[in-house]
Write a protein that holds these residues in place. Structure first.
Motif, PDB file in Angstrom:
ATOM      1  N   ARG A 197      58.410 -48.590  18.770  1.00 61.01           N
ATOM      2  CA  ARG A 197      57.581 -48.716  19.960  1.00 61.01           C
ATOM      3  C   ARG A 197      57.009 -47.358  20.355  1.00 61.01           C
ATOM      4  NH1 ARG A 197      58.687 -53.344  22.940  1.00 61.01           N
ATOM      5  NH2 ARG A 197      56.878 -52.713  24.191  1.00 61.01           N
ATOM      6  N   PRO A 198      55.828 -47.323  20.998  1.00 65.81           N
ATOM      7  CA  PRO A 198      55.236 -46.043  21.403  1.00 65.81           C
ATOM      8  C   PRO A 198      56.004 -45.402  22.549  1.00 65.81           C
ATOM      9  CG  PRO A 198      53.934 -47.865  22.245  1.00 65.81           C
ATOM     10  CD  PRO A 198      54.968 -48.477  21.337  1.00 65.81           C
ATOM     11  N   ALA A 199      55.819 -44.098  22.690  1.00 67.10           N
ATOM     12  CA  ALA A 199      56.557 -43.333  23.690  1.00 67.10           C
ATOM     13  C   ALA A 199      56.334 -43.862  25.097  1.00 67.10           C
ATOM     14  CB  ALA A 199      56.172 -41.858  23.610  1.00 67.10           C
ATOM     15  N   ASP A 200      55.104 -44.236  25.424  1.00 68.75           N
ATOM     16  CA  ASP A 200      54.834 -44.670  26.803  1.00 68.75           C
ATOM     17  C   ASP A 200      55.457 -46.025  27.127  1.00 68.75           C
ATOM     18  OD1 ASP A 200      53.138 -46.294  25.340  1.00 68.75           O
ATOM     19  OD2 ASP A 200      51.305 -45.664  26.350  1.00 68.75           O
ATOM     20  N   ALA A 201      55.901 -46.765  26.107  1.00 64.50           N
ATOM     21  CA  ALA A 201      56.544 -48.060  26.348  1.00 64.50           C
ATOM     22  C   ALA A 201      58.038 -47.929  26.594  1.00 64.50           C
ATOM     23  CB  ALA A 201      56.308 -48.994  25.159  1.00 64.50           C
ATOM     24  N   VAL A 202      58.609 -46.760  26.301  1.00 68.08           N
ATOM     25  CA  VAL A 202      60.067 -46.619  26.385  1.00 68.08           C
ATOM     26  C   VAL A 202      60.503 -45.454  27.266  1.00 68.08           C
ATOM     27  CG1 VAL A 202      60.400 -47.671  24.108  1.00 68.08           C
ATOM     28  CG2 VAL A 202      60.196 -45.180  24.296  1.00 68.08           C
ATOM     29  N   THR A 203      59.563 -44.683  27.790  1.00 68.83           N
ATOM     30  CA  THR A 203      59.908 -43.502  28.578  1.00 68.83           C
ATOM     31  C   THR A 203      59.826 -43.829  30.065  1.00 68.83           C
ATOM     32  OG1 THR A 203      58.971 -42.113  26.839  1.00 68.83           O
ATOM     33  CG2 THR A 203      59.423 -41.059  28.962  1.00 68.83           C
ATOM     34  N   GLY A 204      60.919 -43.560  30.774  1.00 67.66           N
ATOM     35  CA  GLY A 204      60.979 -43.850  32.200  1.00 67.66           C
ATOM     36  C   GLY A 204      61.228 -42.601  33.023  1.00 67.66           C
ATOM     37  N   ARG A 205      61.491 -42.819  34.288  1.00 71.29           N
ATOM     38  CA  ARG A 205      61.599 -41.707  35.232  1.00 71.29           C
ATOM     39  C   ARG A 205      62.960 -41.027  35.218  1.00 71.29           C
ATOM     40  NH1 ARG A 205      57.154 -41.566  38.496  1.00 71.29           N
ATOM     41  NH2 ARG A 205      55.845 -43.432  38.423  1.00 71.29           N
ATOM     42  N   GLY A 206      63.941 -41.636  34.566  1.00 69.56           N
ATOM     43  CA  GLY A 206      65.242 -41.001  34.513  1.00 69.56           C
ATOM     44  C   GLY A 206      65.784 -40.715  35.899  1.00 69.56           C
ATOM     45  N   ALA A 207      66.232 -39.475  36.119  1.00 66.16           N
ATOM     46  CA  ALA A 207      66.850 -39.102  37.395  1.00 66.16           C
ATOM     47  C   ALA A 207      65.813 -38.586  38.381  1.00 66.16           C
ATOM     48  CB  ALA A 207      67.933 -38.063  37.168  1.00 66.16           C
ATOM     49  N   GLY A 208      64.714 -39.349  38.577  1.00 59.66           N
ATOM     50  CA  GLY A 208      63.804 -39.030  39.666  1.00 59.66           C
ATOM     51  C   GLY A 208      62.537 -38.301  39.311  1.00 59.66           C
ATOM     52  N   ALA A 209      62.020 -38.456  38.092  1.00 57.99           N
ATOM     53  CA  ALA A 209      60.764 -37.800  37.726  1.00 57.99           C
ATOM     54  C   ALA A 209      59.603 -38.386  38.523  1.00 57.99           C
ATOM     55  CB  ALA A 209      60.497 -37.960  36.230  1.00 57.99           C
ATOM     56  N   GLY A 299      62.862 -48.242  28.548  1.00 59.08           N
ATOM     57  CA  GLY A 299      63.527 -48.159  27.258  1.00 59.08           C
ATOM     58  C   GLY A 299      64.769 -49.014  27.174  1.00 59.08           C
ATOM     59  N   LEU A 300      65.429 -49.218  28.317  1.00 58.38           N
ATOM     60  CA  LEU A 300      66.616 -50.077  28.339  1.00 58.38           C
ATOM     61  C   LEU A 300      66.240 -51.505  27.985  1.00 58.38           C
ATOM     62  CD1 LEU A 300      69.554 -50.741  28.927  1.00 58.38           C
ATOM     63  CD2 LEU A 300      69.000 -50.759  31.377  1.00 58.38           C
ATOM     64  N   ARG A 301      65.190 -52.004  28.598  1.00 57.62           N
ATOM     65  CA  ARG A 301      64.755 -53.377  28.306  1.00 57.62           C
ATOM     66  C   ARG A 301      64.353 -53.525  26.834  1.00 57.62           C
ATOM     67  NH1 ARG A 301      63.411 -57.476  31.626  1.00 57.62           N
ATOM     68  NH2 ARG A 301      63.449 -56.077  33.443  1.00 57.62           N
ATOM     69  N   VAL A 302      63.609 -52.559  26.327  1.00 56.97           N
ATOM     70  CA  VAL A 302      63.195 -52.611  24.914  1.00 56.97           C
ATOM     71  C   VAL A 302      64.415 -52.600  24.002  1.00 56.97           C
ATOM     72  CG1 VAL A 302      62.038 -51.309  23.077  1.00 56.97           C
ATOM     73  CG2 VAL A 302      60.920 -51.597  25.298  1.00 56.97           C
ATOM     74  N   GLY A 303      65.372 -51.717  24.314  1.00 57.51           N
ATOM     75  CA  GLY A 303      66.567 -51.627  23.486  1.00 57.51           C
ATOM     76  C   GLY A 303      67.390 -52.897  23.504  1.00 57.51           C
ATOM     77  N   LEU A 304      67.570 -53.484  24.683  1.00 64.95           N
ATOM     78  CA  LEU A 304      68.345 -54.719  24.778  1.00 64.95           C
ATOM     79  C   LEU A 304      67.650 -55.866  24.063  1.00 64.95           C
ATOM     80  CD1 LEU A 304      69.705 -54.624  28.450  1.00 64.95           C
ATOM     81  CD2 LEU A 304      70.870 -53.961  26.331  1.00 64.95           C
TER      82      LEU A 304
END
Length: 356
Positions: A197-209, A299-304
């Motif tokens: 999957r592309p980076a923008d589909a799996v990259t999230g805000r993490g700890a408050g980005a 990324g969690l949803r994609v991974g699951l």
């Protein structure tokens, strides 16, 4: 010899017991309830039977939460709003019992331990701390491999051995947790690499980005994938190229749990990225996994979805540490207790036919 524990674990991971699964399905149908009325709890119970080879299954308790700590060279790109010193201070807090996962592990009746596999500095000695550093953090994945293959293998071994020690001490379910400022960036890179999957589909805000940091984080993931030529790498090469030392140790912990035939309950996006690495190394390990929860990280949803896992709970959590999975442990135990403690229609205690 680095890699020996890993090799032994992979060799021991076998298929689930399909005879136990068939017996479990029949067992569920005979319980005093409408078939399917307990929803996913029934499927979880059946999977526990197939893992253990027993019907009804043993209760997956007590649990053990192995938290793996690491720091990341990719933080030079400012992918997290928090300073790297937080990794150390949160490690001390967790080990002393004050972190969320410490509280939730106690609530679930689970023991926990923090493995400093890649922090920038040693943690103070303590009952809940194991200093086992492979390196003082990783290199910047945008400039080349974050780890050498040897470092990744050593971290994998540490995780395998941690799982083996936990099970030999009585643990009957494992939760891989983590600490490390910036570690959702390598997690996103791992998920992208293992799923395509592309980076923008799996990259999230993490700890408050914020929005600007999220855009920079996504570009950083893209740069890391390109710099490490992930499409040309094997499973270990991907892990070494864009992962972290704690991701590698968590993958080993997952493999160690599968080798011991105990359920492994995943937390959030970092644990799922490690699970993808573990399954890439040993595909049958997937059958021993449970999803602790579903949080907001894409990324969690994609991974699951890739792993085909249904979350035990869904509370919008995204703290990490293993906290969501620790909270889910009693739910998994309930799935086993339903099968062990409910009465059966065939016992004659409940009778009657449905009206149509």
């Amino acid at each position: 010899m680095h890699g020996e524990a890993l090799r032994q674990a992979i060799e021991k991971i076998g298929p689930l017991d399909e005879d136990a699964r068939a017996r479990a399905l029949a067992w569920q149908d005979d319980l005093t309830k409408v078939p399917g009325s307990l929803g996913d709890l029934e499927a979880f119970g059946v999977q526990l039977c197939a893992i253990s080879g027993q019907c009804p299954p043993p209760v997956p308790a007590p649990g053990f939460v192995g938290v793996f700590e690491g720091d990341h060279g990719v933080q030079t790109n400012k992918v997290s709003p928090w300073p790297q010193e937080i990794t150390y201070t949160m490690g001390v807090n967790l080990a002393s019992g004050g972190a969320s996962v410490s509280v939730l592990a106690r609530h679930a009746g689970a023991d926990y331990r923090l493995y400093n596999v890649g922090g920038l500095k040693e943690l103070p000695e303590g009952d809940h701390i194991v200093n086992c550093r492979v390196a003082a953090g990783t290199a910047d994945l945008t400039q080349g491999p974050a780890m050498t293959r040897e470092q990744a293998t050593e971290a994998l071994d540490i995780g395998v051995e941690a799982a083996r020690d936990a099970v030999s001490s009585g643990a009957r379910a494992l939760v891989p947790g983590e600490l490390g400022i910036g570690n959702t960036t390598p997690a996103a890179a791992l998920i992208a690499a293992y799923t395509g999957r592309p980076a923008d589909a799996v990259t999230g805000r993490g700890a408050g980005a914020d929005d600007e940091m999220l855009a920079r984080k996504t570009r950083t993931v893209e740069q890391g994938l390109a710099a490490n030529h992930v499409a040309d790498q094997d499973a270990l090469g991907i892990l070494a190229g864009v992962g972290g030392l704690e991701h590698a140790a968590m993958a080993g912990f997952i493999l160690g749990g599968a080798a011991a035939r105990v359920p492994v309950v995943l937390d959030g996006v970092i644990a799922v990225s490690a699970a993808l690495a573990a399954v890439a190394l040993a595909p049958q390990a997937r059958d021993y996994l449970f999803a602790g929860h579903l949080g907001p990280e894409p990324g969690l949803r994609v991974g699951l979805e890739t792993l085909g896992l249904t979350p035990l709970i869904q509370l919008g959590m995204h703290l990490g540490e293993g906290s969501g999975a620790a909270l889910a442990l009693p739910v998994l135990a309930a799935a086993a207790k339903i099968m062990r403690e409910m009465s059966h229609f065939s016992d004659g205690q409940v009778s009657g036919e449905r009206e149509v």
